[in-house]
Structure formats: structure tokens, C-alpha cells
Scaffold this motif. Sequence first.
Motif, short mmCIF file in Angstrom:
data_model
loop_
_atom_site.label_atom_id
_atom_site.label_comp_id
_atom_site.label_asym_id
_atom_site.label_seq_id
_atom_site.Cartn_x
_atom_site.Cartn_y
_atom_site.Cartn_z
N THR A 71 0.84 -1.20 0.00
CA THR A 71 0.00 0.00 0.00
C THR A 71 0.87 1.25 0.00
OG1 THR A 71 -1.65 -1.20 1.27
CG2 THR A 71 -1.88 1.19 1.22
N HIS A 72 1.90 1.23 0.84
CA HIS A 72 2.80 2.37 0.92
C HIS A 72 3.55 2.58 -0.40
CE1 HIS A 72 5.37 5.31 2.84
NE2 HIS A 72 6.42 4.70 2.33
N LEU A 73 4.01 1.47 -0.94
CA LEU A 73 4.77 1.51 -2.20
C LEU A 73 3.92 2.08 -3.33
CD1 LEU A 73 7.53 0.40 -3.09
CD2 LEU A 73 6.36 -1.67 -3.82
N LEU A 74 2.70 1.61 -3.45
CA LEU A 74 1.83 2.05 -4.54
C LEU A 74 1.45 3.52 -4.39
CD1 LEU A 74 -0.46 -1.05 -5.21
CD2 LEU A 74 1.77 -0.50 -6.14
N ALA A 75 1.26 3.94 -3.14
CA ALA A 75 0.93 5.36 -2.92
C ALA A 75 2.12 6.23 -3.32
CB ALA A 75 0.58 5.59 -1.45
N MET A 76 3.33 5.80 -2.94
CA MET A 76 4.53 6.57 -3.31
C MET A 76 4.69 6.63 -4.82
SD MET A 76 7.69 5.79 -0.71
CE MET A 76 8.33 4.65 -1.88
N GLU A 77 4.45 5.47 -5.47
CA GLU A 77 4.64 5.40 -6.91
C GLU A 77 3.61 6.28 -7.63
OE1 GLU A 77 7.15 4.17 -8.38
OE2 GLU A 77 6.47 4.41 -10.45
N SER A 78 2.36 6.27 -7.17
CA SER A 78 1.34 7.11 -7.80
C SER A 78 1.74 8.57 -7.74
CB SER A 78 -0.02 6.94 -7.10
OG SER A 78 -0.46 5.64 -7.25
N GLN A 79 2.26 8.95 -6.59
CA GLN A 79 2.68 10.34 -6.41
C GLN A 79 3.84 10.67 -7.35
OE1 GLN A 79 3.69 11.10 -2.36
NE2 GLN A 79 4.11 13.27 -2.73
#
Length: 318
Positions: A71-79
Motif C-alpha cells: 500500500t505504501h509503495l503504490l501510494a509513493m509510486e502514484s505520487q
Amino acid sequence: MMKIDLVTQAAQRIASLKGHFVHHERFVPLAEGFSILAEKRLVDIQSGRTSEAQGLALSGHSGAGKSAAITHLLAMESQRLAEHGHGDTTIVSLRVPSPATLKFVGQMLLRALGYPIGADRHAWYIWDLVQHHLRERRVLFVHLDEAQDLASRGTKHELDSVTSMLKTLMTDPEWPVGIILSGTNELEDILNHDYQLARRMKTVRFESLSPAAYGDEILDLLDSYCERAGLEPEDDVLELSHGERVVHAAANQFGIAIVLILDAIEDAYLQGQKTLNRHNFIRSYYRRTSCDAEFNPFVVPDFMRIDARQVFSRENRT
Ligand SMILES: Nc1ncnc2c1ncn2[C@@H]1O[C@H](COP(=O)(O)OP(=O)(O)OP(=O)(O)O)[C@@H](O)[C@H]1O
Ligand SMILES: [Mg+2]
């Protein structure tokens, strides 16, 4: 102060502590593996080339911290994508539904893409739509959490058809999509049964922590949480044996160790304390498990004998 104020205040402070993500060293290979995948895909898109997409599989025991990490990884990547002018691309994340039939997985994926559809359609029709919308919405990655459930229900035949559909998505000549799977260790068996899927995946495993090797590190973690929480740790929670107790009580899982620390902090808040001590761990472990003191790893000297996955343990069952 009234007790009820204490409860509200504790809930607010804990919620904010929970929002913090700990960048443990285990996160590094996962994040690196993922950014390489993402970069390759973006280079392909920019140059108008298409090659097969690659995927990533993350395995580990329950409570290791897989869902939190992805979840953290995907949020960072989206940003990051938005900041680099790829705001039109998307990452979709969903939990594998039960039963994990080809049709139902497709239906849930369509729903996650924002196109709910009735169950009265054929699987091939649903997956046709899935592929269409993956292209339309420029989806770079699809994440399936609890991916071990692909094998738990349904027949071997269903598993084969779902994995072959995942391969189809990754090798789509027009718009290949990277698949990210996270799940408990049975996910490894699924990949070991399908080499064509496995060879398109990078794999990362979140290992269990051993009390002897990680006791020290967990104490550092406890110390930094205390600082964030505005509590002074007392000597009894800074002993190496306490770190080992936390690891053992967490069934050797990193995520659960964090949860145990947060539970103890919450208890300290509720008691109106300015410090954190062993009694907070004893009480919060009891609240969590309803185990008698003989089965509380923060109480007994020979805590290694306790099975930390058991709840409701009693000395004399009547
Ligand atoms: N890096 C982290 N930083 C902060 N909290 C974390 C971190 N990793 C895990 N946690 C906490 O641990 C809890 C359990 O982690 P998580 O749900 O990710 O485990 P999991 O490996 O997905 O387990 P399961 O297989 O049962 O789904 C989370 O609710 C979260 O509060
Ligand atoms: Mg999970």
C-alpha cells in the motif's frame, strides 16, 4: 480529566501514530525491484515500444507487513508518476475475491476499474472488458492482495485459468500490465506450479524475525515510537530481553511487533502515564489474547515456550 476525554485523546494520538510507515531495511529490495519495473514500463511507453510487462510477488507470514508495504509503495509510486507527468496512468489494487473463479476475479477487477457489471455475463466477455478498460485507463500495475487465495477455493482448473489470464495481461501486445501479487507463503507454491508466470515475476520474501537477532532492533523501534508518542520508556522496556519478548509475542512478525508496541502505548495513554513500562505490554497482550498470565510472554521468564499465535489460553480449562 474525565476518563472519556482520555479515551478520545488516546484514540486520536494512536490514529496518528498508525499513519506512520516504518522504512525497515526489508522494504529496500521491494521498493527497488518495483521502481525498476515501473521505469522500464514508462520508458517503453515513451518510446512507443511494447515489451512484455514484468510482475512482482511478495510473500511472508500473516502479520509480516506485506499489505502495509505494498500500500505504501503504490501510494509513493502514484505520487511519483503524477510528479513526472504521468498523472494519466493508474495503479489498481484489490483483494482476491472468494471464490477465486476466473469470472469472479474478472468481475472484481472490473469493479476496481470503476465498471461494475452483473454476474450474468460470460467470463470471456468480462475479461474482454477488463483488457479494454486497463488500456483506456492506462493501468500500469494491477495488485492482487491475498493472492494465495487464488489456490484455496475452486478447482485446479480455475487456478490455471486465472494464472493464464494474468499471463495474458502481462503479455498483451498493445498494453501489457504488470501484475503484483502479495500473499502468505502458499503464494510461493502457486508460482512454483506455473513456471511461465514465475519467470515473469521478481520475488521478494519478508522473512520472519528471530528474537535473538532482532531483539536489539525492536528496542530501537520501540524507542523511536516512544519519542513520537511523547512517552519516556522506562528501564524495564529497554532491556534486551524485552525486545526478544516483543519479537516472540509477535509470532516473529514485523508488522505484529509494531502493533504490540502501539497497543502498549495506547494502554499507557489510557492510564494517563507519561512513561511506557512492561505493565503496559502485559495488559495490552492480555486484552488482545485473553490469555492467563502463565501464557503471557511479557510475564513469564521462559517466554519462548509460549505459542504466541494462541488466544484464550488458560492454565485450567473448566
Ligand atoms: N512498515 C510498517 N510500518 C508501520 N506499520 C506497519 C508496517 N508494516 C506493518 N505494519 C502494521 O502491522 C499490521 C500488519 O501488517 P499487514 O497487514 O501489512 O500484514 P500482512 O503481511 O499483510 O498480513 P496478512 O497476511 O495477515 O494479510 C498493519 O496493520 C500495520 O499496522
Ligand atoms: Mg495482508
